[in-house]
Design a protein around this motif. Structure first.
Motif, PDB file in Angstrom:
ATOM      1  N   LEU A   1       1.228  -1.355   0.215  1.00  0.00           N
ATOM      2  CA  LEU A   1      -0.116  -0.206  -0.426  1.00  0.00           C
ATOM      3  C   LEU A   1       0.825   1.094  -0.078  1.00  0.00           C
ATOM      4  O   LEU A   1       0.792   2.199  -0.790  1.00  0.00           O
ATOM      5  CB  LEU A   1      -0.879   0.668   1.052  1.00  0.00           C
TER       6      LEU A   1
ATOM      7  N   THR B   1       2.361   1.779  -3.345  1.00  0.00           N
ATOM      8  CA  THR B   1       1.266   2.394  -4.421  1.00  0.00           C
ATOM      9  C   THR B   1       1.085   4.070  -4.080  1.00  0.00           C
ATOM     10  O   THR B   1       0.461   4.708  -5.426  1.00  0.00           O
ATOM     11  CB  THR B   1      -0.116   1.578  -4.161  1.00  0.00           C
TER      12      THR B   1
ATOM     13  N   MET C   1      -1.220  -5.520  -3.568  1.00  0.00           N
ATOM     14  CA  MET C   1      -2.953  -4.308  -3.952  1.00  0.00           C
ATOM     15  C   MET C   1      -3.129  -4.578  -5.566  1.00  0.00           C
ATOM     16  O   MET C   1      -4.371  -3.965  -5.619  1.00  0.00           O
ATOM     17  CB  MET C   1      -2.394  -2.863  -4.096  1.00  0.00           C
TER      18      MET C   1
ATOM     19  N   PRO D   1      -8.962  -0.563  -4.153  1.00  0.00           N
ATOM     20  CA  PRO D   1      -9.181   0.230  -2.801  1.00  0.00           C
ATOM     21  C   PRO D   1      -9.812   1.790  -2.486  1.00  0.00           C
ATOM     22  O   PRO D   1      -9.156   2.647  -3.667  1.00  0.00           O
ATOM     23  CB  PRO D   1      -7.129   0.582  -2.530  1.00  0.00           C
TER      24      PRO D   1
ATOM     25  N   ILE E   1      -8.860  -0.748   2.023  1.00  0.00           N
ATOM     26  CA  ILE E   1      -8.346  -2.327   1.461  1.00  0.00           C
ATOM     27  C   ILE E   1      -8.798  -3.865   1.744  1.00  0.00           C
ATOM     28  O   ILE E   1      -9.724  -3.477   3.256  1.00  0.00           O
ATOM     29  CB  ILE E   1      -6.768  -2.553   0.930  1.00  0.00           C
TER      30      ILE E   1
END
Length: 191
Positions: free
Chosen positions: A5, A8, A134, A141, A175
């Protein structure tokens, strides 16, 4: 999963910030950090401004909790069922830091404004910037920007960090975490 995350969000900011901040010019290029914004962190800032995304809270999103099985009917007369993933809110305090012990509010506010615009453009994190695990998210998300913080008091937060208060964005990403065993395939009962 949390490190993916972080990666990302770093990719999202790199893709969305104006070229002046992510270009190759070392005097304007920003750094992105996920460190605790304490007194030691402030003294370690190099020449370029730093965007710090401090993950301060992780909790299950009870509003999105579902106990319903997800059933996927197959054309061969079977169905696959599995439990839905657990939805988790990851909250970040986003602050801007300039080099040395001297704060530069003009630069910090300008960059914080650009970060805010970049994040507000994407209420759902784009597939193109997803990193690592992810990419495997069944549910993309989603993010909430400029919402009330999960912190009891921002003043107490900054006091605990050993520093002076700074402007901060509260940014929460939800998430989906698959915590249950794999799906099972069952024959359909046709009457």
């Amino acid at each position: 999963m949390l490190h993916d995350l972080d990666k990302t969000l770093e990719e999202l900011l790199k893709a969305e910030l104006p070229p002046a901040f992510v270009g190759t010019n070392a005097t304007t290029r920003v750094s992105i950090s996920f460190a605790t914004p304490d007194r030691e962190f402030a003294s370690q800032i190099a020449n370029a401004p730093t965007i710090d995304l401090f993950l301060y809270d992780v909790r299950e999103n009870l509003e999105l909790r579902s106990n319903e099985w997800v059933v996927d009917r197959q054309p061969n007369g079977t169905a696959t069922r599995k439990r839905p993933p657990v939805r988790v809110d990851c909250s970040y305090a986003i602050t801007i830091w300039t080099a040395g012990n001297q704060s530069d509010p003009q630069t910090e506010h300008r960059l914080l404004g650009e970060v805010m615009k970049a994040l507000l453009r994407h209420p759902i994190i784009p597939v193109a910037v997803l990193q690592g695990s992810m990419k495997e998210q069944e549910i993309l998300p989603r993010s909430l920007t400029l919402r009330p913080t999960q912190l009891q008091s921002l003043g107490e937060f900054w006091q605990a960090m050993g520093g002076r208060p700074k402007p901060a964005l509260n940014y929460t990403v939800t998430i989906a975490i698959p915590v249950y065993e794999e799906a099972e395939t069952l024959p359909l009962v046709l009457a």
